[in-house]
Design a protein around this motif. Structure first.
Motif, PDB file in Angstrom:
ATOM      1  N   LEU A 172       0.805  -1.221   0.000  1.00 57.70           N
ATOM      2  CA  LEU A 172       0.000   0.000   0.000  1.00 57.70           C
ATOM      3  C   LEU A 172       0.836   1.269   0.000  1.00 57.70           C
ATOM      4  CD1 LEU A 172      -2.744  -1.105   2.540  1.00 57.70           C
ATOM      5  CD2 LEU A 172      -2.955  -0.915   0.059  1.00 57.70           C
ATOM      6  N   ASP A 173       2.145   1.113   0.159  1.00 58.51           N
ATOM      7  CA  ASP A 173       3.007   2.297   0.167  1.00 58.51           C
ATOM      8  C   ASP A 173       3.567   2.615  -1.218  1.00 58.51           C
ATOM      9  OD1 ASP A 173       4.646   0.101  -0.023  1.00 58.51           O
ATOM     10  OD2 ASP A 173       5.734   0.471   1.845  1.00 58.51           O
ATOM     11  N   GLY A 174       3.090   1.925  -2.232  1.00 57.25           N
ATOM     12  CA  GLY A 174       3.561   2.167  -3.588  1.00 57.25           C
ATOM     13  C   GLY A 174       2.908   3.385  -4.209  1.00 57.25           C
ATOM     14  N   LYS A 175       3.265   3.648  -5.441  1.00 61.72           N
ATOM     15  CA  LYS A 175       2.696   4.779  -6.159  1.00 61.72           C
ATOM     16  C   LYS A 175       1.227   4.522  -6.454  1.00 61.72           C
ATOM     17  CE  LYS A 175       7.088   5.990  -8.391  1.00 61.72           C
ATOM     18  NZ  LYS A 175       7.814   6.121  -9.674  1.00 61.72           N
ATOM     19  N   GLU A 176       0.506   5.596  -6.651  1.00 60.77           N
ATOM     20  CA  GLU A 176      -0.920   5.496  -6.949  1.00 60.77           C
ATOM     21  C   GLU A 176      -1.162   4.599  -8.154  1.00 60.77           C
ATOM     22  OE1 GLU A 176      -4.885   6.325  -6.050  1.00 60.77           O
ATOM     23  OE2 GLU A 176      -3.094   6.973  -4.982  1.00 60.77           O
ATOM     24  N   ASP A 177      -2.109   3.674  -8.014  1.00 58.44           N
ATOM     25  CA  ASP A 177      -2.495   2.753  -9.087  1.00 58.44           C
ATOM     26  C   ASP A 177      -1.365   1.803  -9.499  1.00 58.44           C
ATOM     27  OD1 ASP A 177      -5.065   3.868  -9.235  1.00 58.44           O
ATOM     28  OD2 ASP A 177      -4.330   5.454 -10.567  1.00 58.44           O
ATOM     29  N   SER A 178      -0.386   1.623  -8.621  1.00 53.66           N
ATOM     30  CA  SER A 178       0.697   0.689  -8.919  1.00 53.66           C
ATOM     31  C   SER A 178       0.479  -0.606  -8.168  1.00 53.66           C
ATOM     32  CB  SER A 178       2.047   1.290  -8.511  1.00 53.66           C
ATOM     33  OG  SER A 178       3.077   0.328  -8.624  1.00 53.66           O
ATOM     34  N   TYR A 179       0.907  -1.707  -8.782  1.00 50.21           N
ATOM     35  CA  TYR A 179       0.857  -2.996  -8.102  1.00 50.21           C
ATOM     36  C   TYR A 179       2.074  -3.203  -7.196  1.00 50.21           C
ATOM     37  CZ  TYR A 179      -2.692  -4.259 -11.588  1.00 50.21           C
ATOM     38  OH  TYR A 179      -3.817  -4.307 -12.374  1.00 50.21           O
ATOM     39  N   TYR A 180       3.087  -2.383  -7.344  1.00 48.96           N
ATOM     40  CA  TYR A 180       4.359  -2.616  -6.671  1.00 48.96           C
ATOM     41  C   TYR A 180       4.500  -1.725  -5.438  1.00 48.96           C
ATOM     42  CZ  TYR A 180       5.296  -4.759 -11.183  1.00 48.96           C
ATOM     43  OH  TYR A 180       5.210  -5.547 -12.306  1.00 48.96           O
ATOM     44  N   GLY A 181       4.876  -2.347  -4.303  1.00 48.94           N
ATOM     45  CA  GLY A 181       5.113  -1.586  -3.086  1.00 48.94           C
ATOM     46  C   GLY A 181       6.376  -0.748  -3.193  1.00 48.94           C
ATOM     47  N   ALA A 182       6.607   0.086  -2.167  1.00 49.25           N
ATOM     48  CA  ALA A 182       7.721   1.044  -2.199  1.00 49.25           C
ATOM     49  C   ALA A 182       9.051   0.437  -1.764  1.00 49.25           C
ATOM     50  CB  ALA A 182       7.384   2.229  -1.291  1.00 49.25           C
ATOM     51  N   THR A 183       9.054  -0.748  -1.184  1.00 47.67           N
ATOM     52  CA  THR A 183      10.317  -1.352  -0.753  1.00 47.67           C
ATOM     53  C   THR A 183      11.155  -1.706  -1.970  1.00 47.67           C
ATOM     54  OG1 THR A 183       9.153  -2.286   1.153  1.00 47.67           O
ATOM     55  CG2 THR A 183      11.352  -3.164   0.654  1.00 47.67           C
ATOM     56  N   PRO A 184      12.403  -1.261  -2.048  1.00 48.30           N
ATOM     57  CA  PRO A 184      13.225  -1.519  -3.240  1.00 48.30           C
ATOM     58  C   PRO A 184      13.387  -3.021  -3.511  1.00 48.30           C
ATOM     59  CG  PRO A 184      14.256   0.128  -1.839  1.00 48.30           C
ATOM     60  CD  PRO A 184      13.114  -0.427  -1.051  1.00 48.30           C
ATOM     61  N   ASN A 185      13.382  -3.359  -4.782  1.00 43.69           N
ATOM     62  CA  ASN A 185      13.492  -4.762  -5.169  1.00 43.69           C
ATOM     63  C   ASN A 185      14.789  -5.397  -4.682  1.00 43.69           C
ATOM     64  OD1 ASN A 185      11.031  -4.835  -6.405  1.00 43.69           O
ATOM     65  ND2 ASN A 185      11.819  -4.572  -8.492  1.00 43.69           N
ATOM     66  N   ASP A 186      15.878  -4.627  -4.685  1.00 44.24           N
ATOM     67  CA  ASP A 186      17.144  -5.251  -4.301  1.00 44.24           C
ATOM     68  C   ASP A 186      17.169  -5.590  -2.813  1.00 44.24           C
ATOM     69  OD1 ASP A 186      17.207  -2.544  -3.719  1.00 44.24           O
ATOM     70  OD2 ASP A 186      19.325  -2.278  -4.206  1.00 44.24           O
ATOM     71  N   LEU A 187      16.453  -4.825  -1.992  1.00 50.75           N
ATOM     72  CA  LEU A 187      16.367  -5.188  -0.582  1.00 50.75           C
ATOM     73  C   LEU A 187      15.540  -6.459  -0.415  1.00 50.75           C
ATOM     74  CD1 LEU A 187      15.873  -2.903   2.472  1.00 50.75           C
ATOM     75  CD2 LEU A 187      14.494  -4.963   2.236  1.00 50.75           C
ATOM     76  N   VAL A 188      14.383  -6.503  -1.061  1.00 52.02           N
ATOM     77  CA  VAL A 188      13.549  -7.703  -0.979  1.00 52.02           C
ATOM     78  C   VAL A 188      14.310  -8.924  -1.497  1.00 52.02           C
ATOM     79  CG1 VAL A 188      11.464  -8.830  -1.857  1.00 52.02           C
ATOM     80  CG2 VAL A 188      11.388  -6.418  -1.160  1.00 52.02           C
ATOM     81  N   ALA A 189      14.966  -8.767  -2.640  1.00 46.11           N
ATOM     82  CA  ALA A 189      15.653  -9.889  -3.266  1.00 46.11           C
ATOM     83  C   ALA A 189      16.811 -10.388  -2.408  1.00 46.11           C
ATOM     84  CB  ALA A 189      16.148  -9.487  -4.652  1.00 46.11           C
ATOM     85  N   THR A 190      17.596  -9.470  -1.868  1.00 50.04           N
ATOM     86  CA  THR A 190      18.740  -9.876  -1.054  1.00 50.04           C
ATOM     87  C   THR A 190      18.280 -10.513   0.254  1.00 50.04           C
ATOM     88  OG1 THR A 190      20.080  -8.115  -2.038  1.00 50.04           O
ATOM     89  CG2 THR A 190      20.885  -9.089   0.012  1.00 50.04           C
ATOM     90  N   ALA A 191      17.196 -10.000   0.827  1.00 51.61           N
ATOM     91  CA  ALA A 191      16.665 -10.583   2.056  1.00 51.61           C
ATOM     92  C   ALA A 191      16.214 -12.019   1.820  1.00 51.61           C
ATOM     93  CB  ALA A 191      15.506  -9.731   2.587  1.00 51.61           C
ATOM     94  N   PHE A 192      15.502 -12.252   0.738  1.00 53.56           N
ATOM     95  CA  PHE A 192      15.048 -13.612   0.452  1.00 53.56           C
ATOM     96  C   PHE A 192      16.206 -14.509   0.022  1.00 53.56           C
ATOM     97  CE2 PHE A 192      10.750 -12.113   0.839  1.00 53.56           C
ATOM     98  CZ  PHE A 192      10.049 -13.252   1.214  1.00 53.56           C
ATOM     99  N   TYR A 193      17.188 -13.940  -0.608  1.00 53.19           N
ATOM    100  CA  TYR A 193      18.414 -14.688  -0.919  1.00 53.19           C
ATOM    101  C   TYR A 193      19.017 -15.228   0.374  1.00 53.19           C
ATOM    102  CZ  TYR A 193      23.217 -15.221  -2.886  1.00 53.19           C
ATOM    103  OH  TYR A 193      24.451 -15.691  -3.291  1.00 53.19           O
ATOM    104  N   ALA A 194      19.093 -14.381   1.393  1.00 51.14           N
ATOM    105  CA  ALA A 194      19.619 -14.822   2.686  1.00 51.14           C
ATOM    106  C   ALA A 194      18.728 -15.895   3.296  1.00 51.14           C
ATOM    107  CB  ALA A 194      19.744 -13.629   3.629  1.00 51.14           C
ATOM    108  N   TYR A 195      17.420 -15.698   3.214  1.00 53.37           N
ATOM    109  CA  TYR A 195      16.483 -16.652   3.815  1.00 53.37           C
ATOM    110  C   TYR A 195      16.597 -18.030   3.161  1.00 53.37           C
ATOM    111  CZ  TYR A 195      12.005 -18.460   5.583  1.00 53.37           C
ATOM    112  OH  TYR A 195      11.020 -19.209   6.188  1.00 53.37           O
TER     113      TYR A 195
END
Length: 973
Positions: free
Chosen positions: A587-610
């Motif tokens: 819900l913190d993404g841009k108006e009418d966007s499907y994508y949240g505001a958390t940067p992809n590289d943070l999400v990707a690296t976090a799940f890489y660690a997991y």
């Protein structure tokens, strides 16, 4: 007389499985005992070809000194195809008792070698019936048997969906066979016991064949023929006579084919059935098939045929509509009161040529009209044309719909009211065992749990789908991995996920990448948090069922995924390349966007660690010593790089979204003071949104966990109980009976989120269930001893709106129950621990001297192995049995919350205070946790227990605390 009994024998998760193709199946059992603290000390298994007397033994383990009662691998002589094997079990316990032999159970092998298939794939002669004809095909074979039959089995599969008939009756109650797999690489076949269905003379086998997943419309791009362009069936009937001889009837060119009443059948669009085209008796002898066409042998692009692995799809429940009404637009609509997945069974008496049309939808619009917009191109329409010969009954054969409401056109005399008893909803899903229960004192939370369960039922139709109504219904990997732990609590998913992760492995790309959906039918692969299903799902099956074999089988796939990530980009310790869904629908993404505001590289690296962490842990379980070291070191480097990239030198996250904080905490990417700071900042981010979340698919499943586990449980509870948008209970206030895809699928004013992506049955946000069961009810496990071998019960109380919480789970060992009831006077815990397990218990805020079990002090209680006082309450280890612990709740512990306030939240509890009425509050401040506030005692502000205070008095206390904070902040500045 003592009671020690072996029960619930299973083979490969199933009770008496008919038709498995494993050479070394695994056996499991449960133990019932009338004594607390019962543990298995030894077991003995015997396997025989005869049930009576077990005289013809094939395998006898002898007495094995072991507490293992799950997944005992058969190690006897090589198994033979098409053979039934009986087994029974006895155990010895830690009290020196020996059980009787259990009741016998069995498994039956199917075709253990592909060379045993004598049947051919057949399809109607394309010169006589066009392969792309829309009507379902009907195929038949008449044959004669001349001897007394001992047993008979049909082994069958199809490309497309098939239903099997024998001498006028449907064989089995399964639907949508053979299920959806990666057909080119593996397809399932089913085994049917038809001994009682055959005649000692003329017989007829019939098959109906439709497009299904194999060649029907899949995905939103109107794709067809993804796997092939020609329906076909392969069938083998094996008959064993009393004299020991055998006969085989197979699908071959002697069969005949036709079309019939099913004129059209598609998952998205529905089915058209014209009863005037029925060919009565087509699957019986004496039917005149001279006008039927021939069949030919064909060769579908199928490389591997395997016996059925997962639970068949069946009708599991019937629902009667609760009302019918006419909408403002003049449509006649029936309401089933529940958003369900399945079909309508229609009964009517109508003149010939009468056409009834059923159009299915999930919700009504704000004006009360039925809403089809969110179906996109899916029609979800069923048509029935009556033959006019009396009472007729029909339910669709090869499709299913997602709906609560049905618009009806053409039903006889419908303007004078519909006979609701003639319109029955049949609920359809993979027929898994219900294993979880959860209830509380809060009716809205109870409805949320029901919504979670119904969402799972509706979306577990052979594969874990994302929605059951629109033109999608695909096995999205990201949705499956975030929900799997919740799913495996509510239903036994051992078979279901075993089959699905095998399809994932089959469809995994050569470079280790993982498609977005499994089975793969859309383009695109390897998004973080989606592809991680390759690791997360097998690991969770292992945790819940102790399934080391599946973990070992999937290990190479898990490793390939981590190695895929490792070679992306220039730095092997981060992932900052490629396409990602990110925090989808955040819900913190841009108006009418499907994508949240958390940067992809943070999400990707976090799940890489997991995933790397879980891979390392899997290597530990499987004794892969070298990989333990390799992936342990890789994990350390990823964490270090994450901190370098995303954590500031002052110990804050460089990204100020809720999801960023959640992932850093949940995946243990930060520690010590930095962890405390980030947890505090997360709490502030929630407070800044007035106790609302802004997370999407990636952050939401873990949000309440990290709050509760890092000192902010009160905030987590407030998030759960929040009723306005965005929240879990907001949809409940709007009448939801399943989980929504969007927090505001229906907006406060009754309008809708965009039609493009607005499912009202989409289980991802139902992952909150995992936190409800494991934290609120406290029912969890020690992951070092999976499958709940060592249970952990450590609840966190939920305030006045959750004074009662109860969860139970039927584990592989038996039923576990954690039930808590709080009043102003006392806390009552009712616990149930199955035999052959132990449990670590925490009675929150209890004092050892005050706790009673029945009328006994803890030191006198049978089954209590160890007990001691801790800062957080009374901790103990107990053995199996049922327990009822009671202790005083003199200070309203777990019950007292302040009114909603953004500034300070108080949970009153005693923490070492010696004077009655002296309370040290835990205070979470908008700024910092100030030392002066930590020392403040409620008794300085009020001289009576908080439970006696009115809302107005509590507000006064808050204002005084706020004043202290303001003064302290002013001094600091």
């Amino acid at each position: 007389m003592t009671h020690l009994q072996v029960t619930n024998l299973t083979c490969e998760y199933r009770t008496n499985p008919l038709g498995i193709d494993l050479n070394q199946p695994r056996l499991s059992w449960r133990i019932e005992s009338d004594r607390r603290g019962t543990l298995q000390r030894a077991y003995q298994v015997q396997v025989s070809l005869t049930e009576t007397g077990f005289e013809n033994l094939l395998w006898d383990t002898g007495v094995i000194e072991s507490d293992q009662s799950l997944h005992i691998e058969y190690e006897g002589p090589s198994l033979v195809s098409r053979t039934r094997y009986y087994y029974h079990v006895k155990v010895w316990d830690n009290f020196g008792r020996e059980s009787n032999w259990s009741d016998s159970a069995w498994w039956e092998t199917a075709l253990l070698d592909s060379s045993e298939w004598q049947a051919s794939w057949i399809t109607p002669n394309p010169e006589e019936i066009h392969p792309q004809a829309e009507p379902a095909f009907m195929l038949r074979k008449q044959f004669e048997l001349k001897k007394q039959i001992e047993s008979a089995r049909i082994y069958a599969t199809g490309v497309g969906l098939y239903e099997l008939y024998l001498n006028g009756n449907k064989v089995g109650d399964e639907l949508l066979a053979p299920g959806w797999t990666s057909y080119h690489k593996r397809i399932q076949y089913q085994t049917y016991d038809v001994t009682e269905n055959l005649n000692i003379d003329n017989n007829v086998i019939g098959v109906m064949l439709a497009d299904g997943w194999y060649k029907g419309n899949l995905a939103w791009e109107s794709k067809r023929h993804i796997y092939g362009e020609q329906r076909a069936v392969m069938l083998q009937l094996q008959v064993r006579y009393d004299d020991g001889t055998e006969e085989v009837i197979t699908s071959d060119p002697t069969w005949k084919a036709s079309t019939g009443p099913i004129l059209y059948s598609e998952f998205y669009h529905g089915e058209t059935y014209d009863a005037r085209h029925e060919q009565e008796g087509w699957d019986e002898e004496n039917f005149d098939d001279t006008a039927w066409k021939g069949v030919v042998v064909c060769h579908p692009p199928v490389t591997s045929i395997v016996a059925q692995e997962n639970n068949p799809v069946r009708v599991t429940e019937t629902i009667l509509p609760i009302s019918s009404f006419v909408t403002p637009e003049g449509d006649t609509v029936i309401d089933f009161g529940q958003n369900m997945v399945g079909r309508i069974r229609l009964t009517l008496n109508a003149p010939a040529d009468t056409e009834i049309v059923l159009k299915h939808a999930e919700v009504l619009d704000k004006d009360g009209n039925i809403y089809f917009g969110n179906l996109r191109t899916a029609k979800q329409t069923v048509k029935y044309i009556a033959k006019g010969t009396g009472t007729e009954t029909y339910a669709p054969y090869f499709t299913f719909q997602g709906f609560r409401y049905v618009k009806i056109e053409g039903y006889p005399d419908q303007e004078n009211g519909l006979p609701l008893e003639n319109l029955v909803g049949e609920v359809i899903h993979s027929d898994m065992e219900l294993t979880g229960e959860f209830e509380t004192s809060n009716s809205m939370v109870n409805q949320l749990q029901q919504n979670i369960v119904w969402g799972q039922r509706g979306n577990f139709v052979d594969v874990p789908t994302d929605c059951p109504q629109r033109d999608e219904r695909l096995g999205w990997t990201g949705d499956a991995q975030v929900f799997i732990r919740t799913a495996l609590f509510n239903y036994h998913g051992g078979q279901f996920f075993t089959k699905w992760v095998r399809d994932l492995k089959a469809d995994q790309l050569p470079d280790g990448g993982v498609p977005f959906v499994i089975p793969q039918v859309v383009d695109g692969a390897s998004s973080a948090a989606w592809g991680d299903a390759a690791v997360i799902c097998p690991w969770n099956v292992y945790l819940n069922y102790g399934d080391e074999r599946l973990l070992a089988e999937q290990y190479d796939s898990m490793k390939a995924w981590v190695e895929y990530i490792r070679v992306q980009g220039e730095n092997e310790y981060t992932w900052n390349t490629g396409f990602h869904f990110g925090d989808w629908l955040g819900l913190d993404g841009k108006e009418d966007s499907y994508y949240g505001a958390t940067p992809n590289d943070l999400v990707a690296t976090a799940f890489y660690a997991y995933s790397t962490r879980l891979l390392r842990d899997s290597a530990t379980v499987l004794n892969k010593t070298e990989d333990v070291q390799i992936y342990g070191e890789l994990l350390e480097n990823i964490i270090e790089e994450f901190r370098n990239e995303f954590v500031t030198k002052n110990g804050r996250l460089a990204v100020s979204t809720q999801t960023a904080h959640v992932l850093a905490l949940m995946f243990d990417l930060v520690e010590g003071k930095v962890r405390e700071r980030i947890a505090h900042d997360l709490n502030e981010l929630v407070l800044d949104h007035d106790f609302h979340l802004t997370t999407g698919f990636v952050g939401t499943p873990y949000l309440c966990f990290v709050l509760s586990n890092n000192g902010y449980h009160e905030t987590a509870v407030k998030l759960l109980l929040q009723k306005n948008f965005p929240s879990w209970l907001y949809s409940v206030t709007k009448g939801a009976t399943t989980i929504w895809e969007h927090w505001d699928g229906i907006k406060p004013d009754g309008s809708f989120w965009s039609d493009d992506m607005n499912s009202y049955n989409h289980y991802a946000y139902g992952a909150i269930g995992d936190w409800m069961y494991r934290v609120l009810a406290g029912l969890d496990m020690d992951e070092a001893l999976p499958a709940y071998k060592r249970i952990r019960i450590q609840p966190k109380f939920g305030g006045k709106e959750l004074t009662f919480v109860r969860a139970s789970h039927n584990s592989m060992y038996g039923k576990i129950t954690s039930s808590w009831n709080l009043t102003n006077e006392e806390v009552t815990a009712e616990l149930e621990i199955p035999a052959n397990t132990t449990a670590q218990i925490l009675l929150p805020y209890a004092k050892l001297k005050d706790v009673k079990e029945g009328v006994k002090a803890l030191v006198e209680v049978d089954g209590v192995i160890d007990v001691y006082q801790t800062e957080d309450g009374v901790a103990m280890e107990i053995g199996s049995g049922s327990y009822r612990f009671v202790y005083p709740n003199e200070r309203g512990i777990g019950l007292v919350y302040t009114p909603d306030t953004k500034v300070i939240d108080i949970l009153a509890y005693e923490k070492g205070a010696e004077v009655l009425g002296s309370y040290i509050p835990k205070i979470e401040s908008n700024t910092s946790i100030l030392a002066s506030l930590k020392k403040l005692k409620i008794s300085e502000l009020v001289d009576q227990p908080l439970t006696n205070l009115s809302i107005e008095q509590m507000e006064e206390i808050i204002e005084k605390l706020n004043q202290v904070e303001r003064e302290t902040v002013a001094v600091e500045q």
